[in-house]
Write an enzyme that holds these catalytic residues in place. Structure first.
Site, mmCIF file in Angstrom:
data_model
loop_
_atom_site.group_PDB
_atom_site.id
_atom_site.type_symbol
_atom_site.label_atom_id
_atom_site.label_comp_id
_atom_site.label_asym_id
_atom_site.label_seq_id
_atom_site.Cartn_x
_atom_site.Cartn_y
_atom_site.Cartn_z
ATOM 1 N N GLU A 127 -9.648 50.248 72.445
ATOM 2 C CA GLU A 127 -11.057 50.010 72.123
ATOM 3 C C GLU A 127 -11.885 50.648 73.228
ATOM 4 O O GLU A 127 -11.328 51.055 74.254
ATOM 5 C CB GLU A 127 -11.332 48.496 72.089
ATOM 6 C CG GLU A 127 -10.532 47.778 71.020
ATOM 7 C CD GLU A 127 -10.831 46.280 70.958
ATOM 8 O OE1 GLU A 127 -11.706 45.803 71.724
ATOM 9 O OE2 GLU A 127 -10.180 45.608 70.147
ATOM 10 N N GLY A 131 -8.576 50.411 77.235
ATOM 11 C CA GLY A 131 -7.753 51.628 77.206
ATOM 12 C C GLY A 131 -6.455 51.337 77.926
ATOM 13 O O GLY A 131 -5.520 50.787 77.339
ATOM 14 N N ARG A 268 5.292 93.305 78.510
ATOM 15 C CA ARG A 268 4.082 93.724 79.226
ATOM 16 C C ARG A 268 4.443 94.657 80.393
ATOM 17 O O ARG A 268 5.208 94.281 81.287
ATOM 18 C CB ARG A 268 3.365 92.480 79.747
ATOM 19 C CG ARG A 268 2.200 92.741 80.661
ATOM 20 C CD ARG A 268 1.011 93.277 79.917
ATOM 21 N NE ARG A 268 -0.175 93.323 80.776
ATOM 22 C CZ ARG A 268 -1.246 94.051 80.494
ATOM 23 N NH1 ARG A 268 -1.283 94.779 79.392
ATOM 24 N NH2 ARG A 268 -2.282 94.044 81.296
ATOM 25 N N GLN A 338 -0.973 82.114 83.135
ATOM 26 C CA GLN A 338 -0.973 82.981 84.327
ATOM 27 C C GLN A 338 -0.157 84.253 84.060
ATOM 28 O O GLN A 338 -0.550 85.350 84.442
ATOM 29 C CB GLN A 338 -0.380 82.192 85.511
ATOM 30 C CG GLN A 338 -0.764 82.734 86.867
ATOM 31 C CD GLN A 338 -2.267 82.620 87.139
ATOM 32 O OE1 GLN A 338 -2.965 81.822 86.521
ATOM 33 N NE2 GLN A 338 -2.761 83.452 88.034
ATOM 34 N N ILE A 339 0.971 84.089 83.387
ATOM 35 C CA ILE A 339 1.834 85.243 83.093
ATOM 36 C C ILE A 339 1.153 86.189 82.094
ATOM 37 O O ILE A 339 1.233 87.403 82.206
ATOM 38 C CB ILE A 339 3.224 84.760 82.600
ATOM 39 C CG1 ILE A 339 3.963 84.096 83.774
ATOM 40 C CG2 ILE A 339 4.043 85.904 81.996
ATOM 41 C CD1 ILE A 339 5.246 83.374 83.417
ATOM 42 N N GLY A 342 -5.304 87.870 81.656
ATOM 43 C CA GLY A 342 -6.548 87.759 80.876
ATOM 44 C C GLY A 342 -6.293 87.481 79.404
ATOM 45 O O GLY A 342 -7.014 86.705 78.774
ATOM 46 N N GLU A 365 -0.916 57.154 74.814
ATOM 47 C CA GLU A 365 0.260 56.254 74.880
ATOM 48 C C GLU A 365 0.599 55.880 76.320
ATOM 49 O O GLU A 365 1.773 55.697 76.681
ATOM 50 C CB GLU A 365 1.441 56.821 74.099
ATOM 51 C CG GLU A 365 1.058 56.976 72.631
ATOM 52 C CD GLU A 365 2.192 57.047 71.672
ATOM 53 O OE1 GLU A 365 3.240 56.439 71.919
ATOM 54 O OE2 GLU A 365 2.015 57.708 70.633
ATOM 55 N N SER A 368 -0.624 58.986 82.910
ATOM 56 C CA SER A 368 0.413 59.193 83.939
ATOM 57 C C SER A 368 0.322 58.090 85.004
ATOM 58 O O SER A 368 1.341 57.673 85.568
ATOM 59 C CB SER A 368 0.240 60.558 84.598
ATOM 60 O OG SER A 368 0.483 61.557 83.640
ATOM 61 N N GLU A 369 -0.901 57.611 85.248
ATOM 62 C CA GLU A 369 -1.068 56.549 86.261
ATOM 63 C C GLU A 369 -0.405 55.256 85.774
ATOM 64 O O GLU A 369 0.293 54.573 86.525
ATOM 65 C CB GLU A 369 -2.569 56.317 86.536
ATOM 66 C CG GLU A 369 -3.268 57.482 87.226
ATOM 67 C CD GLU A 369 -3.418 58.746 86.361
ATOM 68 O OE1 GLU A 369 -3.559 58.617 85.124
ATOM 69 O OE2 GLU A 369 -3.365 59.866 86.924
#
Ligand code: CAA
Length: 383
Positions: A127, A131, A268, A338-339, A342, A365, A368-369
């Protein structure tokens, strides 16, 4: 100790991978763009028995083991993370409490339609003020003339806009904290039950995330799940299983990011060589692959323990799996961009979508904390 999948689990993995490659992956970008619910995917998954993976055949389920369930969510999410969470929330969050805490009548009435995908399910505990503090529920349920009357609003409900059945918590004894919560089953179309605001999200755009509104919503007295006051424990038990599903979803996203990054790095050309020949790129690939392997081991172990049915055995492992896999997913998607350089930042390639999709796995769900809290409580209690 055996690290190999059984023949059956291997077959499930291969079938799901083929299915996701053929049907989910090609449409994932379009669904992300249109935010349309992927009914087509869910219909096929229902026919394949993926909407009731671990539940008994007598309720039309597929009666597979929990490791197979994790593999299914992983492989579907590798193709389309929105489809992955729809399947996970349906299986883990709606069907699970009905199966574990429902009466035989409730199982026959609801589970049998949910396992086939004929009906979609959702789960509502969150709600606006409840949380991480899942016991902070303010939605109420009062027993009046043989009916439970529900009032309140649930937020951020996965599958909320499409569900035929919702399982939700409500306060049945004010002032009793988590011991005053109960769990209820509500059918779509019940007067006083409506779907509120649909959230505009960063990612998993094809999944439906809405409010559920209860305004003097009357449901039959028998639609309580378990006993009055058991709602919080039912929610926690359900989330332990749900966290395996989200770990598997995160794993699938991470694997997709690695797949894209490796293929691209070999194609690439820069400085007259494929970028995969540069150590800077190789180290990123090594870190991604290592974290994914560790996440997979934690997730499958959590799923295997879940199959033993003893909550104490898997609550900690489910939290570890979700914590590690969600962070691995974030790291993998970050490195994949990153690989790609752009190009990775544009909608032309899928890695920016994977990055957006991965982010939620560290939040829903249980953040992480909260996962660190669950793990540390369990570890400290072991001494
Ligand atoms: N299984 C069964 N019972 C459990 C349990 C579990 N895993 N964890 C705790 N309990 C029991 C405890 O034993 C205790 O029982 P007693 O009163 O008999 O001793 C009771 O529940 C209360 O436990 P706590 O004191 O530990 O409860 P708390 O209020 O401190 O909360 C918490 C603990 C871990 C923070 C919990 O509130 C929590 O998990 N919060 C996160 C909520 C969450 O994950 N929300 C996600 C929403 S759903 C979603 O995101 C779906 C989606 O979109 C896909």
């Amino acid at each position: 100790m055996d690290f190999n999948l059984t023949d059956e689990q291997q077959m499930v993995k291969e079938n799901c991978r083929r299915f996701a490659e053929k049907y989910l992956k090609p449409k994932a970008a379009e669904y992300d763009k249109t935010h349309e619910f992927p009914w087509e995917n869910i219909k096929m998954l229902g026919e394949m028995g993926m909407m009731g993976v671990v539940y008994p055949e007598k309720y039309n389920g597929s009666e597979m083991d929990y490791v197979s369930y994790a593999i299914i969510v992983e492989e579907l999410s590798r193709g389309c993370a929105s489809t992955g969470v729809i399947v996970s929330a349906h299986n883990s969050l709606c069907l699970s409490p009905i199966y574990y805490f429902g009466t035989e009548e409730q199982k026959n009435k609801y589970l049998s339609k949910l396992t086939t995908g004929e009906w979609i399910g959702c789960f509502g505990i969150t709600e606006s003020g409840a949380g991480s503090d899942a016991a902070g529920t303010t939605t109420t349920a009062e027993l009046k003339n043989g009916k439970w009357v529900l009032n309140g609003t649930k937020n951020f409900i996965t599958n909320g806009g499409v569900a035929h059945v919702a399982v939700v918590t409500a306060v049945t004894e004010k002032g009793a904290g988590h011991k005053g919560l109960s769990f209820f089953i509500i059918e779509k179309g019940t007067p006083g039950f409506s779907v509120g605001k649909t959230e505009e999200k960063l990612g998993i755009n094809a999944s439906s995330t809405t409010e559920l509104i209860f305004d003097n919503c009357e449901i039959p007295e028998e639609n309580i799940l378990g006993k009055p006051g058991e709602g919080f424990k039912i929610a926690m038990h359900t989330l332990d299983g749900g966290r395996i599903g989200i770990a598997a979803q995160a794993l699938g996203i991470a694997q997709a990011a690695l797949d894209e990054a490796v293929i691209y790095s070999k194609e690439r050309i820069q400085f007259k060589k494929p970028i995969s020949s540069f150590q800077a790129i190789q180290w990123m690939i090594a870190d991604m692959a290592t974290e994914i392997e560790a996440a997979r081991l934690l997730t499958y172990k959590g799923a295997a323990l879940m199959g033993t049915g003893e909550r104490r055995k898997y609550s900690k492992n489910a939290a570890m799996a979700k914590l590690f896999a969600s962070e691995a997913s974030h790291h993998a998607a970050h490195k994949a961009i990153q690989i790609f350089g752009g190009y990775g930042y544009t909608r032309e390639y899928p890695v920016e979508r994977l990055y957006r999709d991965a982010r939620i796995t560290e939040i829903y769900e249980g953040t992480s904390e909260i996962m660190r809290l669950v793990i540390s409580n369990n570890v400290i209690n072991e001494y």
